[in-house]
Design a protein around this motif. Structure first.
Motif, mmCIF file in Angstrom:
data_model
loop_
_atom_site.group_PDB
_atom_site.id
_atom_site.type_symbol
_atom_site.label_atom_id
_atom_site.label_comp_id
_atom_site.label_asym_id
_atom_site.label_seq_id
_atom_site.Cartn_x
_atom_site.Cartn_y
_atom_site.Cartn_z
ATOM 1 N N SER A 1 0.823 -1.217 0.000
ATOM 2 C CA SER A 1 0.000 0.000 0.000
ATOM 3 C C SER A 1 0.857 1.268 0.000
ATOM 4 C CB SER A 1 -0.934 -0.013 1.205
ATOM 5 O OG SER A 1 -0.177 -0.004 2.419
ATOM 6 N N GLN B 1 1.702 1.896 -3.549
ATOM 7 C CA GLN B 1 0.485 2.240 -4.278
ATOM 8 C C GLN B 1 0.087 3.700 -4.045
ATOM 9 O OE1 GLN B 1 -2.335 -0.658 -2.895
ATOM 10 N NE2 GLN B 1 -1.602 -2.276 -4.284
ATOM 11 N N GLN B 2 0.225 4.136 -2.802
ATOM 12 C CA GLN B 2 -0.122 5.538 -2.505
ATOM 13 C C GLN B 2 0.802 6.514 -3.244
ATOM 14 O OE1 GLN B 2 -0.838 6.477 1.740
ATOM 15 N NE2 GLN B 2 -0.826 4.257 2.083
#
Length: 923
Positions: free
Chosen positions: A821, A824-825
């Motif tokens: 994540s 991804q951010q």
């Protein structure tokens, strides 16, 4: 809008390898090769230059030149007629300045009573055609009626205007006769007489120039206009033709026929230099005129007539200056009669002396102007001021006001040699013409200028202090001791210094100090501060602080600034007593400032001095006392941004010092809290934001991550508050705000991401800010976009380029290592920016700026992302924009193109890429 699809990957970076590859080679410089280093031979070279007197252009060593206005220069050049030398030109300039000061000094009379002799000035009036005899008979028949008819009142401006009209009439018609000169017979309005003198003599000077030009033309040209000869500058009477001499003689004969003495003298003085056409030596003429002036009964008219003769005689070559001594002695006799008070009240006598002072000043200047031709002892002898003559006569023939101007013109070396004789003269001068203490004062300044011997100084100071201790008036006392304080300090005469300070304290105690006294007190204290190397030595003097406390206003501010200037030139302040004293001085200086105009130089200098003082305070290991001091300063100096900024810097320094010294974390939090309270009071938006970021960085160094997050939020909110609710905007420093945002992005590299809010929480706040505010220009928006893209690319690396210095602060590369994540951010926020980038650039109205922004964005993308079709599409659009806005030879454009060729356009697209595909692969 460009649509980003597929896989976008950040480039892997090896920052250490890049630094090694691209850093320029460094070699240590030699100690004396540095351009600011002092070479061993420098002093020798300077000595050689000075010994050889080589002229070089150094504005800091240029001699001080007295400035003269353009009007004075023009006046001087117009007066330089008939081959006058440079000395006469200088005299003309001095006379122009003297006239202007005379007009200013005696310009208070608003109305003027005009008698019958001045009826030529009455607006619309006719020139009296009655003879002098007829006027005299009418006056004998009915004196009261005659007085009523003859005395008229006009305003000062009407008087001046009418004189200017007369000047124009004379220029046109040559009909002056003696009407203008007769105005100087009227001394009824004595205060206005100097102004009348200036105005009338200007008219007479113009008449003299016209007569000179007429006779000179007669000597050089025939009646038919043919040039006969050109008179040289230093012509002799034998060079002048007979016709010109005859014309000149006729003028003097015409003037000689005037019955009244004063107009006759003035008109002959106006054309005095015309005697050069008839004879080479005019000494006899000047002597005759000097003797004629003794027939003038009115002291005011007589003195100013002597003044005009001194001015006109400067136009003569090879002049004998002895007539000035005669004039000096004659005016001294007039003063003696005035002092005796026969027929005059004390007030009228004082007024007459004030009016005569300019004539004394100018004549004494004239005497000493040619002092090189005289021996000073001879001058003293001619003026009757030799010591042996004083003993012989048993009394001083000198008058106070005469002695003052005499002493003013005496060379300093002469004063040094004759100091005791001059002192005797001052002691004996106790008349009403001039205050005695001013002569004591002038003697002190002259003596210090000459560098006196200590032996003679001791004798002199004994006499001076015997006299000055009798003065109860503080102003008189201060003016005298101030003049001798330099000598006292130079020879370290501590006993006299104690006497001076005791005397000031005695006279200044329990009384309101006047403005004049404040100026003298300021001079005394500044001399003391300048003399002592250590500020503590000045503070330790008896009554120093007591004297400082009686001062107020601008004089107190100036002394306070001198104290702070001297204090801040040395090391830190550790003595609590000195710190408290300087704090009180700083607070007094702060409280005296006018905060409605804080942009003045004095205000800026005061703020810098107070800030410097705050920075130099050091309480050593007692950090709690230091923080208390900063809190007191915030309360005392809360009105000036610069000082508040200094307090924040000091608070941060204190937190760092506490961390290094192992102080409890609670004290460090107190320092951070002090800054959090102080920063909002600063009105400068950029300065406020930078201080938040600085304090956040300090919090990270001290391991206070949550405090750092709060400070960063405050920094962003500072920019968020720029746009006001009513639609108006504060002055915005666009460049400063952009720089602060970039600095924030650089700080976010080491700020641990918030697991709850996400790693991109703060970057998204910044994006929201620049997208939603109308004041954000397209240029700022694009540069912020690029900064966030670079930040995301940096955070996506396996190893960050730098870490927080506190080992307890874990970097994001360790905190989120391998977390899907996290990447991804970072990719998500970058793709969001890429989609808006091209549209934002197209909003820039200026072509060149739009092209440069496109190139900057393109270079940012190339350095941040791996090659891919998606990246290629965005870069292609950006390059098209740049090519349409910039010239093909633009260097920025040319240097960017090679980097585009390295982009792999056939990069595979995999819509089903795994989470691992988003990670950075090492190359």
């Amino acid at each position: 809008m460009t649509v980003i699809v597929g896989t976008v990957r950040f480039r892997a970076r090896d920052y250490s390898a890049e630094e090694a590859a691209f850093s320029l080679p460094r070699t240590p410089t030699d100690e004396y090769d540095h351009p600011l280093a002092t070479r061993p031979s420098t002093h020798d070279q300077v000595d050689v230059v000075e010994s050889e007197k080589v002229d070089f252009s150094d504005p800091l060593r240029a001699p001080t030149v007295a400035l003269v206005s353009n009007h004075d220069v023009q006046y001087a050049s117009e007066s330089c007629i008939g081959g006058l030398c440079d000395e006469v030109t200088l005299s003309a300039k001095e006379w122009a300045i003297f006239k202007r000061s005379l007009m200013q000094k005696f310009s208070f009379t608003q109305t003027v009573s005009v008698s019958s002799m001045s009826d030529v000035l009455v607006k619309g009036g006719k020139v009296s055609e009655k003879s002098l005899a007829g006027l005299h008979l009418e006056e004998l028949d009915d004196p009261q009626k005659t007085a009523e008819e003859e005395v008229k009142v006009i305003t000062r401006q009407e008087y001046i205007s009418r004189l200017h009209e007369l000047k124009d009439e004379i220029r046109r018609a040559w009909q002056a006769e003696d009407r203008v000169a007769r105005l100087l017979l009227d001394t009824s309005v004595s205060q206005f007489y100097p102004t009348i003198f200036i105005l009338v003599t200007e008219v007479l000077d113009m008449l003299g120039d016209m007569v000179w030009d007429r006779i000179k033309r007669k000597a050089e040209y025939a009646d038919d206009g043919m040039l006969i000869c050109s008179l040289p500058e230093n012509f002799k009477a034998t060079d002048v033709s007979h016709d010109a001499k005859e014309t000149c003689n006729n003028w003097f004969c015409k003037i000689g026929s005037i019955r009244e003495l004063l107009p006759r003298i003035y008109l002959e003085l106006a054309i005095l230099r015309c005697w050069r056409f008839m004879q080479d030596n005019s000494s006899a003429v000047i002597h005759r005129l000097t003797m004629m002036m003794r027939g003038l009964a009115d002291p005011l008219a007589s003195a100013y007539c002597h003044l005009y003769m001194a001015k006109c005689a400067q136009t003569l070559p090879l002049r004998d200056m002895g007539f000035l001594v005669t004039s000096f002695n004659d005016i001294t006799i007039l003063l003696t009669r005035i002092i005796s008070g026969k027929g005059n009240s004390h007030a009228k006598s004082k007024l007459l002396i004030t009016l005569l002072e300019p004539t004394i000043e100018w004549i004494i200047k004239g005497i000493f102007k040619d002092a090189s031709k005289w021996k000073v002892n001879d001058i003293f002898l001619e003026l009757g001021l030799r010591r042996d003559m004083l003993k012989l006569n048993g009394a001083s023939p000198c008058i106070s006001i005469v002695l003052h101007h005499l002493l003013k013109e005496l060379p300093a070396e002469t004063v040094k040699v004759n100091v005791l004789d001059i002192m005797q003269l001052i002691e004996d001068c106790k008349d009403i013409t001039f205050d005695q203490y001013l002569n004591y004062r002038l003697l002190g300044f002259k003596l210090y200028e000459s560098g006196p011997q200590k032996e003679s100084v001791c004798v002199l100071l004994d006499k001076v202090f015997q006299a000055v201790t009798q003065y109860n008036n503080l102003d008189e006392y201060l003016k005298v001791v101030d003049a001798y304080l330099d000598i006292v300090l130079q020879y370290q005469m501590d006993n006299y210094l104690s006497m001076i300070l005791d005397g000031i304290s005695l006279r200044a105690c329990n009384k309101k100090v006047t403005e004049d006294e404040l100026g003298s007190l300021q001079s005394v204290l500044i001399k003391l501060l300048t003399h002592f190397n250590c500020l503590e030595e000045a503070f330790a003097l008896n009554h120093f602080i007591e004297i400082l406390d009686v001062m107020y206003g601008s004089a107190r501010d100036i002394v306070n600034m001198h104290i702070l200037t001297k204090a801040t030139r040395n090391g830190c302040f550790r003595d609590p007593t000195i710190i408290q004293l300087l704090f009180e001085i700083s607070r007094a200086l702060h409280d005296s400032l006018d905060f409605s105009s804080l942009k003045g130089d004095d205000h800026q200098q005061s703020a810098r001095l107070i800030s410097r003082f705050v920075q130099m305070v050091d309480f050593g290991p007692d950090l709690e006392r230091h923080l208390t001091f900063l809190i007191e300063c915030r309360r005392a100096f809360g009105s000036i941004n610069e000082i508040q900024e200094t307090l924040v810097h000091c608070g941060n320094s204190l937190a760092i010092k506490a961390t290094k010294d192992g102080k409890p974390l609670g004290f460090v939090k107190s320092c951070i809290a002090f800054n959090e309270v102080t920063i909002p009071s600063i009105s400068a938006i950029t300065g406020c934001m930078n201080l938040y970021l600085e304090t956040a960085e300090v919090a990270l160094i001290c391991g206070l991550v949550s405090h750092a997050d709060g400070l960063i939020d405050s920094a962003i909110n500072t920019i968020q508050s720029l746009e006001l609710s009513d639609g108006s905007r504060l002055p915005i420093e666009f460049g400063g705000i952009l720089s602060s945002i970039r600095k924030l992005c650089g700080l976010l590299v080491i700020v641990p991401g918030n697991p709850e809010e996400g790693i991109t929480y703060m970057p998204r706040n910044i994006l929201s800010l620049v997208k939603s505010h109308s004041w954000v220009t397209p240029g700022i928006r694009i540069k912020v976009f690029c900064a966030i893209v670079s930040l995301s690319a940096t955070l996506a690396q396996n190893k960050l380029p730098y870490q927080a210095s506190n080992s307890e602060v874990v970097g994001n590369d360790e905190l989120f290592f391998g977390e899907p994540s996290y990447f991804q951010q970072l990719v998500s926020i970058s793709c969001s920016i890429l989609q808006d980038l091209v549209e934002a650039i197209q909003q820039e109205p200026v072509n060149v700026a739009r092209g440069n922004l496109a190139l900057e964005a393109c270079n940012c993308i190339i350095s941040s992302f791996e090659a891919s079709p998606e990246i290629s599409v965005v870069c292609t659009e950006l390059m098209e924009i740049a090519k349409s806005c910039l010239h093909a030879n633009n260097r920025y454009l040319q240097s960017t193109c090679p980097h585009l060729r390295g982009i792999n356009l056939s990069y595979p697209t995999d819509d089903h890429s795994s989470t691992h595909d988003l990670e950075i692969e090492s190359r």
